[in-house]
Motif scaffolding. Sequence first.
Motif, PDB file in Angstrom:
ATOM      1  N   PHE A  47     -63.714  -8.987 -13.290  1.00  0.00           N
ATOM      2  CA  PHE A  47     -63.747  -8.687 -14.718  1.00  0.00           C
ATOM      3  C   PHE A  47     -64.474  -7.373 -14.975  1.00  0.00           C
ATOM      4  O   PHE A  47     -63.920  -6.458 -15.560  1.00  0.00           O
ATOM      5  CB  PHE A  47     -64.405  -9.828 -15.492  1.00  0.00           C
ATOM      6  N   GLY A  48     -65.744  -7.302 -14.567  1.00  0.00           N
ATOM      7  CA  GLY A  48     -66.484  -6.069 -14.766  1.00  0.00           C
ATOM      8  C   GLY A  48     -67.976  -6.268 -14.620  1.00  0.00           C
ATOM      9  O   GLY A  48     -68.451  -7.343 -14.254  1.00  0.00           O
ATOM     10  N   THR A  49     -68.709  -5.190 -14.925  1.00  0.00           N
ATOM     11  CA  THR A  49     -70.155  -5.185 -14.753  1.00  0.00           C
ATOM     12  C   THR A  49     -70.834  -4.726 -16.041  1.00  0.00           C
ATOM     13  O   THR A  49     -70.463  -3.701 -16.615  1.00  0.00           O
ATOM     14  CB  THR A  49     -70.547  -4.231 -13.604  1.00  0.00           C
ATOM     15  N   PHE A  50     -71.817  -5.503 -16.469  1.00  0.00           N
ATOM     16  CA  PHE A  50     -72.648  -5.151 -17.611  1.00  0.00           C
ATOM     17  C   PHE A  50     -73.952  -4.578 -17.075  1.00  0.00           C
ATOM     18  O   PHE A  50     -74.577  -5.181 -16.205  1.00  0.00           O
ATOM     19  CB  PHE A  50     -72.976  -6.385 -18.461  1.00  0.00           C
ATOM     20  N   THR A  51     -74.358  -3.415 -17.568  1.00  0.00           N
ATOM     21  CA  THR A  51     -75.611  -2.790 -17.154  1.00  0.00           C
ATOM     22  C   THR A  51     -76.322  -2.216 -18.369  1.00  0.00           C
ATOM     23  O   THR A  51     -75.753  -2.138 -19.460  1.00  0.00           O
ATOM     24  CB  THR A  51     -75.378  -1.643 -16.148  1.00  0.00           C
ATOM     25  N   VAL A  52     -77.565  -1.806 -18.152  1.00  0.00           N
ATOM     26  CA  VAL A  52     -78.335  -1.119 -19.188  1.00  0.00           C
ATOM     27  C   VAL A  52     -78.619   0.285 -18.690  1.00  0.00           C
ATOM     28  O   VAL A  52     -79.085   0.468 -17.566  1.00  0.00           O
ATOM     29  CB  VAL A  52     -79.662  -1.849 -19.493  1.00  0.00           C
ATOM     30  N   PHE A  79     -70.577  -1.390 -20.251  1.00  0.00           N
ATOM     31  CA  PHE A  79     -69.664  -2.257 -19.517  1.00  0.00           C
ATOM     32  C   PHE A  79     -68.707  -1.385 -18.737  1.00  0.00           C
ATOM     33  O   PHE A  79     -68.133  -0.439 -19.270  1.00  0.00           O
ATOM     34  CB  PHE A  79     -68.876  -3.154 -20.479  1.00  0.00           C
ATOM     35  N   LYS A  80     -68.551  -1.707 -17.471  1.00  0.00           N
ATOM     36  CA  LYS A  80     -67.582  -1.010 -16.637  1.00  0.00           C
ATOM     37  C   LYS A  80     -66.561  -2.041 -16.159  1.00  0.00           C
ATOM     38  O   LYS A  80     -66.920  -3.020 -15.486  1.00  0.00           O
ATOM     39  CB  LYS A  80     -68.257  -0.341 -15.434  1.00  0.00           C
ATOM     40  N   ALA A  81     -65.315  -1.837 -16.519  1.00  0.00           N
ATOM     41  CA  ALA A  81     -64.259  -2.778 -16.173  1.00  0.00           C
ATOM     42  C   ALA A  81     -64.025  -2.800 -14.677  1.00  0.00           C
ATOM     43  O   ALA A  81     -64.061  -1.767 -14.013  1.00  0.00           O
ATOM     44  CB  ALA A  81     -62.969  -2.409 -16.894  1.00  0.00           C
ATOM     45  N   GLY A  82     -63.764  -4.004 -14.150  1.00  0.00           N
ATOM     46  CA  GLY A  82     -63.465  -4.164 -12.735  1.00  0.00           C
ATOM     47  C   GLY A  82     -62.008  -3.842 -12.441  1.00  0.00           C
ATOM     48  O   GLY A  82     -61.178  -3.706 -13.342  1.00  0.00           O
ATOM     49  N   LYS A  83     -61.665  -3.747 -11.179  1.00  0.00           N
ATOM     50  CA  LYS A  83     -60.323  -3.362 -10.770  1.00  0.00           C
ATOM     51  C   LYS A  83     -59.265  -4.341 -11.268  1.00  0.00           C
ATOM     52  O   LYS A  83     -58.207  -3.930 -11.750  1.00  0.00           O
ATOM     53  CB  LYS A  83     -60.246  -3.248  -9.247  1.00  0.00           C
ATOM     54  N   ALA A  84     -59.534  -5.623 -11.178  1.00  0.00           N
ATOM     55  CA  ALA A  84     -58.545  -6.624 -11.610  1.00  0.00           C
ATOM     56  C   ALA A  84     -58.256  -6.497 -13.112  1.00  0.00           C
ATOM     57  O   ALA A  84     -57.103  -6.625 -13.535  1.00  0.00           O
ATOM     58  CB  ALA A  84     -59.034  -8.031 -11.269  1.00  0.00           C
ATOM     59  N   LEU A  85     -59.294  -6.262 -13.905  1.00  0.00           N
ATOM     60  CA  LEU A  85     -59.112  -6.091 -15.344  1.00  0.00           C
ATOM     61  C   LEU A  85     -58.329  -4.813 -15.635  1.00  0.00           C
ATOM     62  O   LEU A  85     -57.407  -4.815 -16.464  1.00  0.00           O
ATOM     63  CB  LEU A  85     -60.461  -6.065 -16.061  1.00  0.00           C
ATOM     64  N   LYS A  86     -58.662  -3.745 -14.955  1.00  0.00           N
ATOM     65  CA  LYS A  86     -57.925  -2.489 -15.138  1.00  0.00           C
ATOM     66  C   LYS A  86     -56.463  -2.650 -14.774  1.00  0.00           C
ATOM     67  O   LYS A  86     -55.567  -2.183 -15.496  1.00  0.00           O
ATOM     68  CB  LYS A  86     -58.540  -1.382 -14.274  1.00  0.00           C
ATOM     69  N   ASP A  87     -56.201  -3.336 -13.663  1.00  0.00           N
ATOM     70  CA  ASP A  87     -54.817  -3.552 -13.234  1.00  0.00           C
ATOM     71  C   ASP A  87     -54.055  -4.430 -14.225  1.00  0.00           C
ATOM     72  O   ASP A  87     -52.868  -4.211 -14.473  1.00  0.00           O
ATOM     73  CB  ASP A  87     -54.786  -4.176 -11.837  1.00  0.00           C
ATOM     74  N   ALA A  88     -54.729  -5.437 -14.791  1.00  0.00           N
ATOM     75  CA  ALA A  88     -54.079  -6.335 -15.741  1.00  0.00           C
ATOM     76  C   ALA A  88     -53.706  -5.608 -17.034  1.00  0.00           C
ATOM     77  O   ALA A  88     -52.671  -5.898 -17.643  1.00  0.00           O
ATOM     78  CB  ALA A  88     -54.991  -7.511 -16.061  1.00  0.00           C
ATOM     79  N   VAL A  89     -54.536  -4.653 -17.440  1.00  0.00           N
ATOM     80  CA  VAL A  89     -54.284  -3.916 -18.679  1.00  0.00           C
ATOM     81  C   VAL A  89     -53.200  -2.866 -18.475  1.00  0.00           C
ATOM     82  O   VAL A  89     -52.400  -2.605 -19.366  1.00  0.00           O
ATOM     83  CB  VAL A  89     -55.596  -3.268 -19.191  1.00  0.00           C
ATOM     84  N   ASN A  90     -53.187  -2.255 -17.305  1.00  0.00           N
ATOM     85  CA  ASN A  90     -52.198  -1.195 -17.043  1.00  0.00           C
ATOM     86  C   ASN A  90     -50.962  -1.800 -16.524  1.00  0.00           C
ATOM     87  O   ASN A  90     -50.074  -2.062 -16.383  1.00  0.00           O
ATOM     88  CB  ASN A  90     -52.723  -0.161 -16.042  1.00  0.00           C
TER      89      ASN A  90
END
Length: 90
Positions: A47-52, A79-90
């Motif tokens: 999904f992705g990574t949440f950071t501060v 928030f940085k989207a993970g590869k699976a999320l990026k692939d699902a959107v594109n």
Amino acid sequence: MNKAEFVDAVADAAELSKLEAARAVDAMVGAITKALKKGDTVTLVGFGTFTVRDRGARTGRNPRTGDAINIAASKNPTFKAGKALKDAVN
């Protein structure tokens, strides 16, 4: 999609009541918020990574008067989207 629609989607997908789904969504958001407050990183694989991130103090301009103003340093959640999320959107 707003929060109510998101809760409805979670309730349907997980076969939960709307009240249980709302509690689960609130618990997830609360857990992520608590971790970010402590300075931790939250990674949900796929999904992705949440950071501060720290944002340094800087000088800005008042748009009405043009006067220089000091903007204090702050911490911003990102928030940085993970590869699976990026692939699902594109």
